[in-house]
Design a protein around this motif. Structure first.
Motif, PDB file in Angstrom:
ATOM      1  N   GLY A   1      13.233  13.974   4.109  1.00 48.62           N
ATOM      2  CA  GLY A   1      12.367  15.111   4.349  1.00 48.62           C
ATOM      3  C   GLY A   1      11.041  15.054   3.607  1.00 48.62           C
ATOM      4  O   GLY A   1      10.164  15.891   3.828  1.00 48.62           O
ATOM      5  N   LYS A   2      10.878  14.081   2.733  1.00 48.49           N
ATOM      6  CA  LYS A   2       9.617  13.879   2.003  1.00 48.49           C
ATOM      7  C   LYS A   2       9.030  12.561   2.490  1.00 48.49           C
ATOM      8  O   LYS A   2       9.353  11.498   1.970  1.00 48.49           O
ATOM      9  CB  LYS A   2       9.856  13.848   0.496  1.00 48.49           C
ATOM     10  CG  LYS A   2       8.569  13.816  -0.321  1.00 48.49           C
ATOM     11  CD  LYS A   2       8.886  13.884  -1.814  1.00 48.49           C
ATOM     12  CE  LYS A   2       7.592  13.875  -2.636  1.00 48.49           C
ATOM     13  NZ  LYS A   2       7.862  13.912  -4.092  1.00 48.49           N
ATOM     14  N   PRO A   3       8.167  12.603   3.514  1.00 43.95           N
ATOM     15  CA  PRO A   3       7.770  11.388   4.237  1.00 43.95           C
ATOM     16  C   PRO A   3       6.692  10.559   3.542  1.00 43.95           C
ATOM     17  O   PRO A   3       5.544  10.501   3.969  1.00 43.95           O
ATOM     18  CB  PRO A   3       7.271  11.952   5.565  1.00 43.95           C
ATOM     19  CG  PRO A   3       6.688  13.287   5.188  1.00 43.95           C
ATOM     20  CD  PRO A   3       7.570  13.816   4.095  1.00 43.95           C
ATOM     21  N   GLU A   4       7.084   9.905   2.469  1.00 42.14           N
ATOM     22  CA  GLU A   4       6.191   8.978   1.772  1.00 42.14           C
ATOM     23  C   GLU A   4       6.746   7.566   1.933  1.00 42.14           C
ATOM     24  O   GLU A   4       7.957   7.361   1.848  1.00 42.14           O
ATOM     25  CB  GLU A   4       6.062   9.355   0.297  1.00 42.14           C
ATOM     26  CG  GLU A   4       5.479  10.756   0.113  1.00 42.14           C
ATOM     27  CD  GLU A   4       5.168  11.094  -1.328  1.00 42.14           C
ATOM     28  OE1 GLU A   4       5.104  10.163  -2.161  1.00 42.14           O
ATOM     29  OE2 GLU A   4       4.974  12.287  -1.620  1.00 42.14           O
ATOM     30  N   ALA A   5       5.860   6.627   2.172  1.00 38.67           N
ATOM     31  CA  ALA A   5       6.318   5.268   2.475  1.00 38.67           C
ATOM     32  C   ALA A   5       5.353   4.234   1.919  1.00 38.67           C
ATOM     33  O   ALA A   5       4.242   4.562   1.504  1.00 38.67           O
ATOM     34  CB  ALA A   5       6.466   5.084   3.982  1.00 38.67           C
ATOM     35  N   ILE A   6       5.802   2.995   1.936  1.00 40.83           N
ATOM     36  CA  ILE A   6       5.010   1.878   1.445  1.00 40.83           C
ATOM     37  C   ILE A   6       4.886   0.832   2.542  1.00 40.83           C
ATOM     38  O   ILE A   6       5.888   0.433   3.149  1.00 40.83           O
ATOM     39  CB  ILE A   6       5.666   1.279   0.185  1.00 40.83           C
ATOM     40  CG1 ILE A   6       5.572   2.298  -0.956  1.00 40.83           C
ATOM     41  CG2 ILE A   6       5.005  -0.038  -0.200  1.00 40.83           C
ATOM     42  CD1 ILE A   6       6.497   2.026  -2.096  1.00 40.83           C
TER      43      ILE A   6
ATOM     44  N   GLU B   1       0.855  -1.188   0.000  1.00 40.74           N
ATOM     45  CA  GLU B   1       0.000   0.000   0.000  1.00 40.74           C
ATOM     46  C   GLU B   1       0.887   1.233   0.000  1.00 40.74           C
ATOM     47  O   GLU B   1       1.880   1.295   0.739  1.00 40.74           O
ATOM     48  CB  GLU B   1      -0.909   0.044   1.231  1.00 40.74           C
ATOM     49  CG  GLU B   1      -2.063  -0.939   1.179  1.00 40.74           C
ATOM     50  CD  GLU B   1      -2.961  -0.870   2.398  1.00 40.74           C
ATOM     51  OE1 GLU B   1      -4.025  -1.493   2.360  1.00 40.74           O
ATOM     52  OE2 GLU B   1      -2.606  -0.191   3.392  1.00 40.74           O
ATOM     53  N   ALA B   2       0.539   2.212  -0.816  1.00 41.98           N
ATOM     54  CA  ALA B   2       1.288   3.462  -0.881  1.00 41.98           C
ATOM     55  C   ALA B   2       0.674   4.495   0.053  1.00 41.98           C
ATOM     56  O   ALA B   2      -0.553   4.631   0.135  1.00 41.98           O
ATOM     57  CB  ALA B   2       1.278   3.984  -2.313  1.00 41.98           C
ATOM     58  N   TYR B   3       1.533   5.233   0.746  1.00 39.53           N
ATOM     59  CA  TYR B   3       1.120   6.332   1.614  1.00 39.53           C
ATOM     60  C   TYR B   3       1.881   7.587   1.189  1.00 39.53           C
ATOM     61  O   TYR B   3       3.116   7.596   1.180  1.00 39.53           O
ATOM     62  CB  TYR B   3       1.365   5.972   3.088  1.00 39.53           C
ATOM     63  CG  TYR B   3       0.346   4.966   3.567  1.00 39.53           C
ATOM     64  CD1 TYR B   3      -0.837   5.370   4.166  1.00 39.53           C
ATOM     65  CD2 TYR B   3       0.551   3.603   3.360  1.00 39.53           C
ATOM     66  CE1 TYR B   3      -1.797   4.440   4.570  1.00 39.53           C
ATOM     67  CE2 TYR B   3      -0.405   2.668   3.741  1.00 39.53           C
ATOM     68  CZ  TYR B   3      -1.574   3.102   4.349  1.00 39.53           C
ATOM     69  OH  TYR B   3      -2.528   2.184   4.727  1.00 39.53           O
ATOM     70  N   LEU B   4       1.108   8.622   0.838  1.00 43.84           N
ATOM     71  CA  LEU B   4       1.667   9.752   0.100  1.00 43.84           C
ATOM     72  C   LEU B   4       1.997  10.974   0.957  1.00 43.84           C
ATOM     73  O   LEU B   4       2.003  12.103   0.478  1.00 43.84           O
ATOM     74  CB  LEU B   4       0.705  10.140  -1.035  1.00 43.84           C
ATOM     75  CG  LEU B   4       0.290   8.973  -1.947  1.00 43.84           C
ATOM     76  CD1 LEU B   4      -0.580   9.477  -3.090  1.00 43.84           C
ATOM     77  CD2 LEU B   4       1.508   8.232  -2.494  1.00 43.84           C
ATOM     78  N   GLY B   5       2.269  10.730   2.229  1.00 41.25           N
ATOM     79  CA  GLY B   5       2.849  11.769   3.069  1.00 41.25           C
ATOM     80  C   GLY B   5       1.982  12.998   3.289  1.00 41.25           C
ATOM     81  O   GLY B   5       0.823  12.895   3.714  1.00 41.25           O
ATOM     82  N   GLU B   6       2.523  14.145   2.996  1.00 39.46           N
ATOM     83  CA  GLU B   6       1.924  15.440   3.339  1.00 39.46           C
ATOM     84  C   GLU B   6       0.472  15.584   2.884  1.00 39.46           C
ATOM     85  O   GLU B   6      -0.357  16.126   3.605  1.00 39.46           O
ATOM     86  CB  GLU B   6       2.764  16.565   2.730  1.00 39.46           C
ATOM     87  CG  GLU B   6       2.260  17.955   3.066  1.00 39.46           C
ATOM     88  CD  GLU B   6       3.142  19.052   2.509  1.00 39.46           C
ATOM     89  OE1 GLU B   6       2.879  20.222   2.816  1.00 39.46           O
ATOM     90  OE2 GLU B   6       4.097  18.740   1.769  1.00 39.46           O
ATOM     91  N   ILE B   7       0.136  15.079   1.711  1.00 34.89           N
ATOM     92  CA  ILE B   7      -1.208  15.294   1.163  1.00 34.89           C
ATOM     93  C   ILE B   7      -2.184  14.174   1.504  1.00 34.89           C
ATOM     94  O   ILE B   7      -3.391  14.319   1.277  1.00 34.89           O
ATOM     95  CB  ILE B   7      -1.146  15.437  -0.367  1.00 34.89           C
ATOM     96  CG1 ILE B   7      -0.648  14.132  -1.016  1.00 34.89           C
ATOM     97  CG2 ILE B   7      -0.266  16.622  -0.762  1.00 34.89           C
ATOM     98  CD1 ILE B   7      -0.814  14.094  -2.524  1.00 34.89           C
ATOM     99  N   ASP B   8      -1.681  13.083   2.056  1.00 37.68           N
ATOM    100  CA  ASP B   8      -2.468  11.861   2.232  1.00 37.68           C
ATOM    101  C   ASP B   8      -3.123  11.846   3.607  1.00 37.68           C
ATOM    102  O   ASP B   8      -2.453  11.664   4.630  1.00 37.68           O
ATOM    103  CB  ASP B   8      -1.543  10.648   2.056  1.00 37.68           C
ATOM    104  CG  ASP B   8      -2.286   9.315   2.055  1.00 37.68           C
ATOM    105  OD1 ASP B   8      -3.434   9.262   2.502  1.00 37.68           O
ATOM    106  OD2 ASP B   8      -1.677   8.322   1.600  1.00 37.68           O
ATOM    107  N   GLY B   9      -4.448  11.985   3.609  1.00 41.41           N
ATOM    108  CA  GLY B   9      -5.167  12.039   4.879  1.00 41.41           C
ATOM    109  C   GLY B   9      -5.068  10.775   5.711  1.00 41.41           C
ATOM    110  O   GLY B   9      -5.374  10.795   6.909  1.00 41.41           O
ATOM    111  N   ALA B  10      -4.636   9.676   5.112  1.00 41.36           N
ATOM    112  CA  ALA B  10      -4.494   8.414   5.850  1.00 41.36           C
ATOM    113  C   ALA B  10      -3.063   8.145   6.280  1.00 41.36           C
ATOM    114  O   ALA B  10      -2.803   7.157   6.968  1.00 41.36           O
ATOM    115  CB  ALA B  10      -4.996   7.256   4.988  1.00 41.36           C
ATOM    116  N   ALA B  11      -2.126   8.990   5.900  1.00 40.57           N
ATOM    117  CA  ALA B  11      -0.716   8.783   6.241  1.00 40.57           C
ATOM    118  C   ALA B  11      -0.403   9.361   7.615  1.00 40.57           C
ATOM    119  O   ALA B  11      -0.949  10.397   8.002  1.00 40.57           O
ATOM    120  CB  ALA B  11       0.186   9.434   5.194  1.00 40.57           C
TER     121      ALA B  11
END
Length: 207
Positions: free
Chosen positions: A90-95, A40-50
């Motif tokens: 610094g760009k907190p996106e994760a899988i 599952e992808a989590y898109l950091g700053e813009i992602d309300g579920a991250a």
């Protein structure tokens, strides 16, 4: 360019690229490993579920802000979840790695889970228990033992299915966002429905 430093790809693309990669965990009891079949992808700053939505920062989230390839472990309902950061520092996106198909150490994984068959690793909390992934793995790097994600020794999915993430209630458009990726026909996918393919959904392995 190295898998972990190629920032030309989106987190959604990397989540699909990780399908078929090999997760390996070394412990005193032995080595376990498995092919990734669900992410599952989590898109950091813009992602309300991250966890990092709005660039939230807490001590628990420290790993999310580190370099690509950093392992991020968190607990949910007493279960540990295995994630890997995939964008620049610094760009907190994760899988989130949601499920694996066991490759080595199957007996050890079954012993740890007290179960056998597809249910041993068909979910994010199940695979971390089966592989003895702990909070000590948080903040480590995906290419360094004892917990590694081998992106070179891999299998290739014949078909990748895209669907909404699991367990994301009350997050508006992010609840139904198509950010979950699975190997079609693989029996180790969590909440598996439909036909199980004889080849579990893989092409011939490539190195």
């Amino acid at each position: 360019m190295d898998f972990w430093t190629d920032h030309t790809k989106t987190t959604e693309e990397i989540a699909q690229d990780l399908l078929g990669c090999l997760v390996i965990k070394e412990t005193d009891e032995g080595v376990t490993s498995g092919w990734i079949v669900e992410t599952e992808a989590y898109l950091g700053e813009i992602d309300g579920a991250a966890h990092s939505y709005g660039l939230k920062k807490t001590p628990r989230l420290a790993s999310m802000y580190k370099e690509s390839g950093t392992i991020y472990i968190y607990s949910m309902h007493t279960h540990l979840m295995l994630n890997v950061v995939v964008q620049e520092e610094g760009k907190p996106e994760a899988i989130l790695i949601r499920a694996i198909e066991p490759y080595t150490g199957m007996d050890l994984m079954a012993e740890r889970r007290g179960k056998a068959g597809f249910v041993v690793t068909d979910g994010p909390g199940k695979l971390t228990k089966a592989m003895n992934i702990t909070k000590l793995d948080d903040g480590t790097l995906a290419w360094d033992p004892p917990l590694r994600i081998d992106v070179d020794t891999r299998k290739s999915p014949k078909k990748i299915e895209v669907s909404p993430r699991i367990g994301i209630p009350n997050k508006g458009k992010w609840t139904d966002a198509p950010l979950r990726y699975t190997v079609a026909g693989n029996p180790y996918v969590s909440r598996k429905k439909g036909k199980i393919e004889a080849d579990f959904g893989w092409d011939e392995p490539t190195n």
